[in-house]
Design a protein around this motif. Structure first.
Motif, PDB file in Angstrom:
ATOM      1  N   UNK A  94       0.839  -1.202   0.000  1.00  0.00           N
ATOM      2  CA  UNK A  94       0.000   0.000   0.000  1.00  0.00           C
ATOM      3  C   UNK A  94       0.876   1.254   0.000  1.00  0.00           C
ATOM      4  N   UNK A  95       0.439   2.247  -0.751  1.00  0.00           N
ATOM      5  CA  UNK A  95       1.151   3.517  -0.876  1.00  0.00           C
ATOM      6  C   UNK A  95       0.175   4.615  -0.442  1.00  0.00           C
ATOM      7  N   UNK A  96       0.428   5.174   0.757  1.00  0.00           N
ATOM      8  CA  UNK A  96      -0.494   6.153   1.331  1.00  0.00           C
ATOM      9  C   UNK A  96      -0.140   7.552   0.851  1.00  0.00           C
ATOM     10  N   UNK A  97      -1.130   8.181   0.230  1.00  0.00           N
ATOM     11  CA  UNK A  97      -0.971   9.548  -0.244  1.00  0.00           C
ATOM     12  C   UNK A  97      -1.865  10.446   0.611  1.00  0.00           C
ATOM     13  N   UNK A  98      -2.370  11.537   0.053  1.00  0.00           N
ATOM     14  CA  UNK A  98      -3.155  12.469   0.867  1.00  0.00           C
ATOM     15  C   UNK A  98      -4.650  12.353   0.580  1.00  0.00           C
ATOM     16  N   UNK A  99      -5.110  11.135   0.338  1.00  0.00           N
ATOM     17  CA  UNK A  99      -6.522  10.914   0.036  1.00  0.00           C
ATOM     18  C   UNK A  99      -7.022   9.685   0.779  1.00  0.00           C
TER      19      UNK A  99
ATOM     20  N   UNK B  96       2.425  21.718  10.038  1.00  0.00           N
ATOM     21  CA  UNK B  96       3.854  21.710  10.314  1.00  0.00           C
ATOM     22  C   UNK B  96       4.128  20.708  11.431  1.00  0.00           C
ATOM     23  N   UNK B  97       5.292  20.111  11.404  1.00  0.00           N
ATOM     24  CA  UNK B  97       5.609  19.082  12.390  1.00  0.00           C
ATOM     25  C   UNK B  97       5.493  19.578  13.834  1.00  0.00           C
TER      26      UNK B  97
ATOM     27  N   UNK C 251      -0.147   5.408  12.218  1.00  0.00           N
ATOM     28  CA  UNK C 251      -1.345   6.158  11.849  1.00  0.00           C
ATOM     29  C   UNK C 251      -0.907   7.167  10.798  1.00  0.00           C
ATOM     30  N   UNK C 252      -1.676   7.284   9.705  1.00  0.00           N
ATOM     31  CA  UNK C 252      -1.323   8.150   8.596  1.00  0.00           C
ATOM     32  C   UNK C 252      -2.315   9.305   8.511  1.00  0.00           C
ATOM     33  N   UNK C 253      -1.795  10.526   8.379  1.00  0.00           N
ATOM     34  CA  UNK C 253      -2.659  11.691   8.196  1.00  0.00           C
ATOM     35  C   UNK C 253      -2.092  12.568   7.094  1.00  0.00           C
ATOM     36  N   UNK C 254      -2.978  13.274   6.386  1.00  0.00           N
ATOM     37  CA  UNK C 254      -2.549  14.159   5.300  1.00  0.00           C
ATOM     38  C   UNK C 254      -1.861  15.383   5.873  1.00  0.00           C
ATOM     39  N   UNK C 255      -0.785  15.822   5.214  1.00  0.00           N
ATOM     40  CA  UNK C 255      -0.056  16.993   5.679  1.00  0.00           C
ATOM     41  C   UNK C 255      -0.559  18.285   5.086  1.00  0.00           C
TER      42      UNK C 255
ATOM     43  N   UNK D  48       4.227  14.338   1.482  1.00  0.00           N
ATOM     44  CA  UNK D  48       3.433  15.322   2.217  1.00  0.00           C
ATOM     45  C   UNK D  48       2.358  14.661   3.063  1.00  0.00           C
ATOM     46  N   UNK D  49       2.587  13.410   3.419  1.00  0.00           N
ATOM     47  CA  UNK D  49       1.736  12.719   4.385  1.00  0.00           C
ATOM     48  C   UNK D  49       2.589  12.365   5.591  1.00  0.00           C
ATOM     49  N   UNK D  50       1.974  12.383   6.776  1.00  0.00           N
ATOM     50  CA  UNK D  50       2.712  12.107   8.013  1.00  0.00           C
ATOM     51  C   UNK D  50       2.413  10.697   8.526  1.00  0.00           C
ATOM     52  N   UNK D  51       3.458  10.057   9.016  1.00  0.00           N
ATOM     53  CA  UNK D  51       3.306   8.792   9.745  1.00  0.00           C
ATOM     54  C   UNK D  51       3.506   9.086  11.228  1.00  0.00           C
ATOM     55  N   UNK D  52       2.700   8.457  12.049  1.00  0.00           N
ATOM     56  CA  UNK D  52       2.817   8.591  13.508  1.00  0.00           C
ATOM     57  C   UNK D  52       2.962   7.181  14.062  1.00  0.00           C
ATOM     58  N   UNK D  53       4.133   6.872  14.542  1.00  0.00           N
ATOM     59  CA  UNK D  53       4.444   5.529  15.060  1.00  0.00           C
ATOM     60  C   UNK D  53       4.608   5.620  16.568  1.00  0.00           C
TER      61      UNK D  53
END
Length: 609
Positions: free
Chosen positions: A229-234, A316-317, A250-254, A275-280
């Motif tokens: 899987x390739x997570x983009x902003x959609x 922003x981060x 967890x993936x969220x759009x940036x 331009x997508x964020x990963x939260x591990x």
């Protein structure tokens, strides 16, 4: 044999005649441009399910409304839904109204069902043109439709209506479940000061519990049948043949339209857009799934207040780093996850729950619609009636469900008395002099002054059955909690051990045994005396029943209530029971004291010499 079978055999055993629309209907093109829509008295039917309004009407009979203009998608002409409208209404100028000339010969509802069902084979072929295609009213006039006897038409319409009604009710149920899910999620994931005093939790910033970063991939790197899987902003992920991370995240759009929305929870290998964020989550104190639910509920409102508002909104981060997260015990986190995962499956999983039920009903509807609306021009038409089985739908009252939910997750719920009281009522006083009803009375009648902080075993006053009928008094079953609401004893409460009646200055609370134990409620009211007395009002210091029912108590599970009751009952016996505990000890010591007092203070008189 079904009723429809019988009707077909009786009224059209040799088949059904077909008529062109111009032979049995009046076809009129709409006149009102959509731009002329305005607040008005009459509906304006346009090319969508939306109903606008205007101040004039064109039709005043049941009519089928057919769009004359459509478009080509992937080179194929398509047609939006056919519409049905009753009453006075106006029609947009890119639709045609088809009105049966004689409703006793051809039902508009039956015609609507048939044309909507057959639009792809009867109407779409009439569409001509390039990118934007259209049909003419003249071409529509030549469309042939079946005209079975009216009894058959009505039976078909009724059967299809039942299917569509069930489908619509299921869709409404799904919407309600989704709202219920969002409501419960918000309640479960809101940690206020009140709860924090009992349930320990700690506030952490996101950077203290997680690794946060963006990916390295661009959208043009996606492939049709990629391995990962390739997570983009959609909402929908793409695919790639190589991965960047192998973890739970967890993936969220940036940035962009989906900024701040949580889209994905992933376990395993995946690729990520730049331009997508990963939260591990990197600590054992926080369950990733718990944080996923918390972020879905709370992150968007937070980020909307802090995000960078440029030509394209973005995160922003540092904003992510500072996001505050409440961290309760792992046990509570697990319970929250269990509850919300179940709700989410019911609301979104196409294989289970309501989405699966809606899909099954839709397929069932389409199957029987095909059967019901397929009429042979010659020969017999045998249809088997659909066996209707409506899924049993019972939803517990939301407040009750929420209480049970809070008890499961947190061990208790903060409720008001009205949430656990099945019935409440005040008593009454006979209209005539009460003393007239004392003689030969056999019904216990509790007065306010007899309400004490104990179980009520007896009362000094008894009235007759006619006195009860002559008053506003009601029979109060045993084991109700009784609260004095006026007079010197206002605020006191007790439990009746026998069925009785009360005067009008007593509020009688019949506790719902599924929610609470009456003795637990009694002890809670006793413990809330100061708060209850603060609610007094008026010159006499009366208590309002509404205010009493709004009194808040902590409600644990039934098992925990039993444990608390057993402890308090033992203390009560120690303090008040004349046959055991301290009262008995005091009585024994009093007798001992009196015995020795008599001995010590009895002196033998010495004879005078």
């Amino acid at each position: 044999m079904s009723k429809l079978d019988e009707l077909i055999r009786e009224f059209c055993p040799n088949g059904v005649e077909y008529k062109r629309l111009e032979e049995c209907c009046t076809l009129v093109k709409g006149k009102t441009p959509i731009q002329k829509a305005e607040p008005g008295e009459y509906p304006l039917v346009v090319t969508t399910n939306e109903r606008k309004t205007c101040n004039t009407y064109q039709f005043d009979r049941p009519t089928v409304c057919i769009p004359l203009i459509s478009s080509r998608g992937h080179g194929v002409a398509s047609l939006n839904s056919v519409y049905y409208q009753e009453g006075k209404f106006a029609l947009g100028n890119i639709l045609c109204g088809v009105t049966p000339n004689d409703e006793d010969y051809l039902s508009a509802k039956f015609l609507f069902e048939y044309l909507n069902y057959k639009k792809d084979t009867l109407l779409v072929p009439l569409m001509k043109g390039g990118a934007n295609v259209s049909m003419t009213v003249d071409s529509l006039k030549r469309v042939s439709v079946p005209v079975p006897p009216m009894q058959v038409q009505m039976e078909v319409v009724q059967l299809l209506y039942k299917f569509t009604e069930l489908s619509e009710s299921l869709k409404a149920e799904l919407v309600a479940r989704q709202k219920q899910y969002e409501y419960y999620r918000s309640r479960l994931l809101t940690f206020d000061v009140r709860r924090g005093g009992t349930i320990k939790f700690f506030w952490k910033t996101l950077c203290e519990i997680a690794d946060i970063s963006t990916g390295n991939s661009n959208t043009n790197e996606a492939v049709e049948d990629g391995k990962y899987p390739f997570f983009v902003r959609s909402q929908e992920p793409l695919r790639k043949n190589n991965y960047e991370y192998d973890e739970t995240a967890i993936i969220t759009a940036g940035d962009g339209a989906g900024v701040g929305k949580v889209y994905h929870y992933i376990e395993g290998k995946y690729a990520l857009h730049q331009r997508a964020y990963r939260i591990h989550i990197n600590t054992a104190d926080v369950l990733p799934r718990y944080y996923f639910h918390y972020m879905k509920a709370k992150f968007l409102p937070y980020i909307q207040k802090t995000m960078f508002q440029g030509s394209v909104p973005s995160i922003r981060k540092p904003m992510l780093n500072a996001f505050p997260v409440p961290v309760p015990s792992l046990e509570i986190q697990e319970r929250i996850v269990n509850v919300l995962d179940d709700f989410e499956k019911i609301c979104t999983d196409l294989k289970i729950g309501l989405p699966a039920e809606i899909e099954a009903r839709q397929k069932q509807y389409e199957y029987y619609r095909d059967k019901l609306l397929t009429f042979a021009e010659t020969g017999n038409t045998i249809l088997s009636r659909a066996e209707q089985s409506r899924a049993e739908q019972s939803r517990a009252e939301q407040s009750r469900a929420l209480i049970k939910l809070m008890q499961y997750v947190f061990g208790y719920a903060v409720v008001s008395l009205q949430d656990v009281v099945k019935k409440s009522c005040s008593g009454g006083t006979p209209k005539k002099g009460v003393s007239e009803y004392y003689e030969d009375g056999n019904i216990p009648w509790l007065r306010t002054q007899e309400v004490v902080f104990r179980d009520i075993c007896k009362t000094e006053c008894f009235i007759t059955e006619s006195a009860v009928k002559n008053s506003a008094a009601k029979w109060i079953p045993e084991n109700c909690v009784i609260v004095a609401i006026s007079g010197a004893t206002a605020g006191r409460c007790a439990i009746n051990k026998i069925p009785l009646t009360t005067n009008q200055h007593c509020l009688n609370l019949e506790v719902d045994p599924e929610m609470a134990l009456y003795r637990y409620v009694y002890y809670c009211i006793c413990a809330k005396q100061e708060e209850l007395l603060a609610k007094k009002e008026g010159a006499r210091g009366d208590l309002n029943s509404t205010r009493i029912l709004s009194l808040q108590i902590d409600l644990p599970s039934i098992e925990e209530q039993k444990r608390i009751i057993s402890i308090l009952d033992r203390f009560d016996a120690i303090c008040n029971d004349l046959t055991s505990g301290l009262p008995a000890e005091i009585e024994a010591r009093q007798k001992q004291y009196e015995y020795y007092r008599d001995k010590l203070l009895t002196f033998k008189e010495v004879a005078a010499t």
